[in-house]
Design an enzyme around this catalytic site. Sequence first.
Site, PDB file in Angstrom:
ATOM      1  N   ARG A 140       5.288   0.246  -6.259  1.00 45.49           N
ATOM      2  CA  ARG A 140       5.286  -0.465  -4.980  1.00 45.49           C
ATOM      3  C   ARG A 140       4.314  -1.647  -4.997  1.00 45.49           C
ATOM      4  O   ARG A 140       4.409  -2.534  -4.149  1.00 45.49           O
ATOM      5  CB  ARG A 140       4.905   0.499  -3.844  1.00 45.49           C
ATOM      6  CG  ARG A 140       5.985   1.539  -3.567  1.00 45.49           C
ATOM      7  CD  ARG A 140       5.448   2.699  -2.738  1.00 45.49           C
ATOM      8  NE  ARG A 140       4.851   2.285  -1.497  1.00 45.49           N
ATOM      9  CZ  ARG A 140       5.505   2.131  -0.345  1.00 45.49           C
ATOM     10  NH1 ARG A 140       6.796   2.386  -0.298  1.00 45.49           N
ATOM     11  NH2 ARG A 140       4.872   1.758   0.738  1.00 45.49           N
ATOM     12  N   GLU A 154      18.473 -17.452  -7.417  1.00 48.14           N
ATOM     13  CA  GLU A 154      18.057 -16.130  -7.890  1.00 48.14           C
ATOM     14  C   GLU A 154      17.452 -16.230  -9.293  1.00 48.14           C
ATOM     15  O   GLU A 154      16.462 -15.561  -9.598  1.00 48.14           O
ATOM     16  CB  GLU A 154      19.271 -15.179  -7.854  1.00 48.14           C
ATOM     17  CG  GLU A 154      19.050 -13.804  -8.446  1.00 48.14           C
ATOM     18  CD  GLU A 154      17.916 -12.998  -7.795  1.00 48.14           C
ATOM     19  OE1 GLU A 154      17.411 -13.392  -6.737  1.00 48.14           O
ATOM     20  OE2 GLU A 154      17.531 -11.980  -8.399  1.00 48.14           O
ATOM     21  N   LYS A 213      13.708 -15.055 -10.386  1.00 51.27           N
ATOM     22  CA  LYS A 213      13.392 -14.117 -11.483  1.00 51.27           C
ATOM     23  C   LYS A 213      12.389 -14.743 -12.441  1.00 51.27           C
ATOM     24  O   LYS A 213      11.442 -14.110 -12.884  1.00 51.27           O
ATOM     25  CB  LYS A 213      14.644 -13.746 -12.293  1.00 51.27           C
ATOM     26  CG  LYS A 213      15.630 -12.800 -11.697  1.00 51.27           C
ATOM     27  CD  LYS A 213      15.130 -11.423 -11.422  1.00 51.27           C
ATOM     28  CE  LYS A 213      14.451 -11.323 -10.099  1.00 51.27           C
ATOM     29  NZ  LYS A 213      15.185 -10.947  -8.939  1.00 51.27           N
ATOM     30  N   CYS A 257       0.828  -1.198   0.000  1.00 51.90           N
ATOM     31  CA  CYS A 257       0.000   0.000   0.000  1.00 51.90           C
ATOM     32  C   CYS A 257       0.870   1.257   0.000  1.00 51.90           C
ATOM     33  O   CYS A 257       1.930   1.285   0.617  1.00 51.90           O
ATOM     34  CB  CYS A 257      -0.853   0.055   1.259  1.00 51.90           C
ATOM     35  SG  CYS A 257      -1.939  -1.346   1.431  1.00 51.90           S
ATOM     36  N   ASN A 315      -1.256   2.078   5.575  1.00 55.75           N
ATOM     37  CA  ASN A 315      -0.338   1.043   5.093  1.00 55.75           C
ATOM     38  C   ASN A 315       0.130   0.261   6.313  1.00 55.75           C
ATOM     39  O   ASN A 315       0.588   0.866   7.278  1.00 55.75           O
ATOM     40  CB  ASN A 315       0.861   1.719   4.393  1.00 55.75           C
ATOM     41  CG  ASN A 315       1.976   0.744   4.068  1.00 55.75           C
ATOM     42  OD1 ASN A 315       1.731  -0.444   3.873  1.00 55.75           O
ATOM     43  ND2 ASN A 315       3.197   1.245   4.001  1.00 55.75           N
ATOM     44  N   GLY A 316      -0.009  -1.069   6.273  1.00 57.69           N
ATOM     45  CA  GLY A 316       0.447  -1.872   7.405  1.00 57.69           C
ATOM     46  C   GLY A 316      -0.643  -2.807   7.882  1.00 57.69           C
ATOM     47  O   GLY A 316      -1.613  -3.064   7.161  1.00 57.69           O
ATOM     48  N   LYS A 346       6.878  -4.028  -4.650  1.00 55.60           N
ATOM     49  CA  LYS A 346       8.311  -3.704  -4.628  1.00 55.60           C
ATOM     50  C   LYS A 346       8.826  -3.600  -3.190  1.00 55.60           C
ATOM     51  O   LYS A 346       9.894  -4.106  -2.884  1.00 55.60           O
ATOM     52  CB  LYS A 346       8.538  -2.384  -5.373  1.00 55.60           C
ATOM     53  CG  LYS A 346      10.005  -2.008  -5.517  1.00 55.60           C
ATOM     54  CD  LYS A 346      10.699  -2.931  -6.482  1.00 55.60           C
ATOM     55  CE  LYS A 346      12.179  -2.634  -6.602  1.00 55.60           C
ATOM     56  NZ  LYS A 346      12.887  -3.808  -7.152  1.00 55.60           N
TER      57      LYS A 346
HETATM   58  C1  F6R Z   1      12.734 -10.323  -6.168  1.00 58.34           C
HETATM   59  C2  F6R Z   1      12.431  -9.239  -5.284  1.00 58.34           C
HETATM   60  C3  F6R Z   1      12.113  -9.550  -3.867  1.00 58.34           C
HETATM   61  C4  F6R Z   1      12.959  -8.627  -2.963  1.00 58.34           C
HETATM   62  C5  F6R Z   1      12.564  -8.839  -1.497  1.00 58.34           C
HETATM   63  C6  F6R Z   1      13.425  -8.006  -0.573  1.00 58.34           C
HETATM   64  O1  F6R Z   1      12.968  -9.874  -7.464  1.00 58.34           O
HETATM   65  O2  F6R Z   1      12.445  -8.115  -5.671  1.00 58.34           O
HETATM   66  O3  F6R Z   1      12.352 -10.885  -3.570  1.00 58.34           O
HETATM   67  O4  F6R Z   1      14.293  -8.923  -3.169  1.00 58.34           O
HETATM   68  O5  F6R Z   1      11.222  -8.493  -1.320  1.00 58.34           O
HETATM   69  O6  F6R Z   1      13.306  -6.655  -0.828  1.00 58.34           O
HETATM   70  P1  F6R Z   1      14.344  -5.618  -0.252  1.00 58.34           P
HETATM   71  O7  F6R Z   1      15.657  -5.927  -0.890  1.00 58.34           O
HETATM   72  O8  F6R Z   1      13.803  -4.288  -0.666  1.00 58.34           O
HETATM   73  O9  F6R Z   1      14.390  -5.814   1.227  1.00 58.34           O
END
Ligand code: F6R
Length: 584
Positions: free
Chosen positions: A27, A461, A465, A2, A100-101, A579
């Site tokens: 996001r 990884e 992806k 959110c 948000n939360g 994100k």
């Molecule tokens: C994969 C991806 C997620 C983030 C994870 C951690 O492509 O984007 O797996 O790596 O949610 O996010 P951060 O690095 O922002 O803590």
Amino acid sequence: MCSIIGYYGKNLAAPILVKGLEKMEYRGYDSVGVATKSENKIMLKKGVGKVIQVNESVHLDDLPGISGIGHTRWATHGKVTDINAHPHTSNSGKIAIVHNGIIENYNELKEKLVSEGFKFQSETDTEVIANLIQQNFEKTSNVKQTMMETVSMLKGHYAFVVIFENGTLAAARFHEPLIVGVGKNSHYLSSDVLGFIERTDDAIYIDNEDFVLVDDTGLNIYNFDGTSVKHQITKVSKEFADVYKGDYAHFTLKEISEQPETILRAGNDTQIDEIVRHIEDSKTLYITGSGTSYNASRISKYLMSKFAKLKIEPIISSELPFAPDSIENDSTLVVISQSGESADILEAVQIARQSNAKILSIVNHLNSSLSQESDVVVGLNCGPEIGVAATKSFTSQLAILYKITDRLCNGCMKPDWNNVSKSVSKTLENHSQIKKLAKTLKDITDIYVLGRGLHFPIAKEAALKLKELTYIHAEGIPGGELKHGPLALMDENVFVIIINPDDSTYSDTLTSANEIKARGAKIIGISDKKSDIYDYWIEIPRIDESLYPLLEIIPIQLLAYYSALEKDTDPDYPRNLAKSVTVK
Ligand code: F6R
């Protein structure tokens, strides 16, 4: 996740709020809404879909008034419906809220409010806050008092913005981001600087357990106990305003393509020296992250043991709450995160702090909650990453881990970064072969990725992806484990990517490839050395043995991107994902 936004100023609020929400789309969300105050009334529009779609159908930006709030929702409590979309109003209709939360005690609060006569429209935890605020405000008619009373009743983690029917905005932060943008005669309250960066680059990062009031008298910030807080304005890097795709069809492709350059910018020498000093002084070392960031952290185990003769234990952040005792007293926790806002990593930090651990962070957003909680921060410096799938942030994380390891072993690795950058550029030239392969993968249902040693985290990884961007089931497997189970899955319908550079893992991995091929599966080899076993060979440049991970992930990022296009999915915004994962 959110996104929340609020605006109080001299201009019409709704168009500003809608623009801000569009900028925060990356996001992740499923519905959108805006509420404004006009003629002492709260007016509200919302719906399911993208900002642009909902705006086209209900004209969110037509709402009158110079103060308002807005929201994009990523469903946690309740299905994706118009009713569950934010903003939510209290029973009187005199208060609206975006949030948000997660409110952990919302059930018990709701039951109490229902017993006192309140009615609920939605399935959300947010509506509870709206009604609590109404109830508390009716007692004192004092916004500050109301906020203090309300936050003292809430458990969980949240950031919210409330609009009162006179237009006053109030916002609170508890373990979710909240940033104030300070413009000329105007204030913005937002989850992310992108919500207001086009209008002002002056920001106040609100501390945890603070709340904010904005009205005709201006901006006031208080602790949850009501003490006034002095605030400091930070200039937000203009770099973070630069979130345009340029000539690229998608942010994801742009970000993949930026890697020859972002790798060179990863971490600065002073920060790296400081983190190295702390690591050298530490008794016990752990490293944590989520998703891609965790995959990066796994690489450090191989690098540090081999080159720096140091033990570092990777821990998945979301698992730490279930093994908090695994953090020894007075140890050191290295935390990797692109956003610095993932709820799981922030919880891991809290747990480690209880054991008096030092927190050393490798993070892209230098003003994030993680940075604020850390003893040392090293910046990825890779610029904003908008595509939900982490790409350039991953290789920047790896580059920093290499740089740290190299310092720890007194320069025993000496990576030639210009050569790495050139080799990444060369790997990126291979679009046409990868596009063709993406067409072949279009209708398959399972992909396995095999790697040994340093290449196993890359296999993980790679699988992450592929599943995120293509929705194809993908699994990363350590090569040697094949015969212990996964071999049962191999048949002519399966594709297996083998990560097989010409290094000490080469012949063992080739043996695994042979075993797979004998069962009819197709092999995609990622290697600098050709082999007849490969049905498809993706060539990567030859490089120093320890540096291959920085190259071998690149063609897989491209393959995942082009396969997403083939499958007609949106590579920038994969379904159900966000994100910044700011909820647990
Ligand atoms: C994969 C991806 C997620 C983030 C994870 C951690 O492509 O984007 O797996 O790596 O949610 O996010 P951060 O690095 O922002 O803590």
